[in-house]
Design an enzyme around this catalytic site. Structure first.
Site, mmCIF file in Angstrom:
data_model
loop_
_atom_site.group_PDB
_atom_site.id
_atom_site.type_symbol
_atom_site.label_atom_id
_atom_site.label_comp_id
_atom_site.label_asym_id
_atom_site.label_seq_id
_atom_site.Cartn_x
_atom_site.Cartn_y
_atom_site.Cartn_z
ATOM 1 N N PRO A 49 0.846 -1.210 0.000
ATOM 2 C CA PRO A 49 0.000 0.000 0.000
ATOM 3 C C PRO A 49 0.877 1.254 0.000
ATOM 4 C CG PRO A 49 -0.670 -1.542 1.714
ATOM 5 C CD PRO A 49 0.623 -2.049 1.163
ATOM 6 N N GLU A 50 0.529 2.210 -0.826
ATOM 7 C CA GLU A 50 1.258 3.480 -0.904
ATOM 8 C C GLU A 50 0.336 4.584 -0.396
ATOM 9 O OE1 GLU A 50 3.127 3.662 -4.784
ATOM 10 O OE2 GLU A 50 3.961 1.662 -4.508
ATOM 11 N N HIS A 59 -5.030 -15.266 8.755
ATOM 12 C CA HIS A 59 -3.981 -14.255 8.851
ATOM 13 C C HIS A 59 -4.340 -13.078 9.752
ATOM 14 C CE1 HIS A 59 -1.813 -16.532 5.903
ATOM 15 N NE2 HIS A 59 -2.765 -16.379 4.996
ATOM 16 N N ARG A 105 1.839 -11.442 5.207
ATOM 17 C CA ARG A 105 3.303 -11.525 5.218
ATOM 18 C C ARG A 105 3.912 -11.160 6.574
ATOM 19 N NH1 ARG A 105 5.616 -10.848 0.074
ATOM 20 N NH2 ARG A 105 7.601 -11.144 1.147
#
Ligand SMILES: [Zn+2]
Length: 284
Positions: free
Chosen positions: A2-3, A100, A119
């Site tokens: 994400p930016e 997750h 991750r």
């Protein structure tokens, strides 16, 4: 990853569900190393439980919630960085807990903020009101101006770029130059301002930097309007993807025809990052 636009969309979604009468009644840390501060998951939970979230702010790619105690005074800050694959989801607390899920924060009305992170690079902080966020989160202290705030001007950007011989693409990824821009949008703004990504930052004339600063604002605003970019695991707080990438000029379009001149888009590595550009439209 994400930016800035994606984090901004998450921030807006979080603010949509902030309510003054919603208290945090419990929290559960399923993956303790998600918590960067304080030292233990237990102290994170002890800090956050009982608070009401007043407002979510964004600084670069960091999210910071201002949290109030029962007496209305500042209790502290809840910091979140999504890193590679983090998602902040707003769900009914009865929703089954997926594989997750790393942190659960339950609200008083049966709702829940759930941090999902495949991750596991995402981080969270509880910063007590007696501490300063920029002293606890080291990345906050050395960050440049926000590109969507008033102080961000071509003059500011020119001044920052004069300090470095790095390629302009690499300089744009430095949060000390521009807060939170990110790899996708750096490629996009360089295409839109017709600047080759390898151009030494210091060699850009004031006119080129004018065009670059305008492109940064324009591209980020368009990306936010499109709901951010669709890639691996980014979603808004309701689990919905964005669709900016469908209209990207160069990012992710290696070997595809340039949308302006039809020449195949080039893909190289620059400063360790995949970099996409058109060598005709962005020629020297
Ligand atoms: Zn082209």
């Amino acid at each position: 990853m994400p930016e800035l636009p994606e984090v901004e969309i998450v921030r807006r979604g979080l603010n949509d569900v902030v309510a003054p009468d919603r208290a945090i009644v419990s929290a559960e840390v399923l993956l303790p190393r998600t918590i960067a501060h304080p030292a233990t998951a237990e102290s994170f939970v002890a800090g956050i439980v009982g608070c009401r979230i007043k407002h979510w702010q964004r600084r670069g790619k960091y999210l910071l919630a201002e949290c109030l105690a029962a007496d209305g005074k500042l209790a502290g800050w809840w910091g979140v960085h999504l890193r590679m694959t983090g998602q902040m989801l707003w769900v009914e607390s009865a929703t089954p807990v997926a594989k997750h899920v790393r942190v659960r924060v339950l609200l008083s009305d049966g709702k829940e903020l759930r941090f999902v992170d495949q991750r596991t690079f995402g981080k969270m902080w509880w910063i007590d009101a007696s501490e300063e966020p920029q002293e606890i989160i080291s990345g906050l202290g050395k960050m440049g101006l926000e590109p969507l705030e008033d102080g961000f001007t071509a003059k500011y950007l020119y001044h920052q770029l004069q300090k470095t011989q790095r390629p302009i693409k690499t300089a744009l990824l430095d949060p000390a130059v521009v807060a939170g821009l990110g790899n996708i949008y750096a490629d996009e703004v360089l295409f839109q301002s017709r600047i080759h990504p390898k151009t030494p930052a210091r060699e850009l004339t004031a006119d080129r930097v004018d065009a670059l600063a305008a492109a940064i604002v324009d591209v980020l605003q368009r990306a936010i309007a499109a709901g951010g970019t669709t890639f691996s695991s980014y979603t808004n707080v309701h689990g919905i993807n964005g669709n900016y990438i469908g209209q990207a000029w160069v990012y992710g379009r290696g070997d595809l025809p340039c949308r302006v001149c039809d020449r195949p888009i080039s893909k190289i590595r620059l400063g360790g990052r995949g970099t996409h550009y058109c060598d005709r439209c962005q020629g020297d």
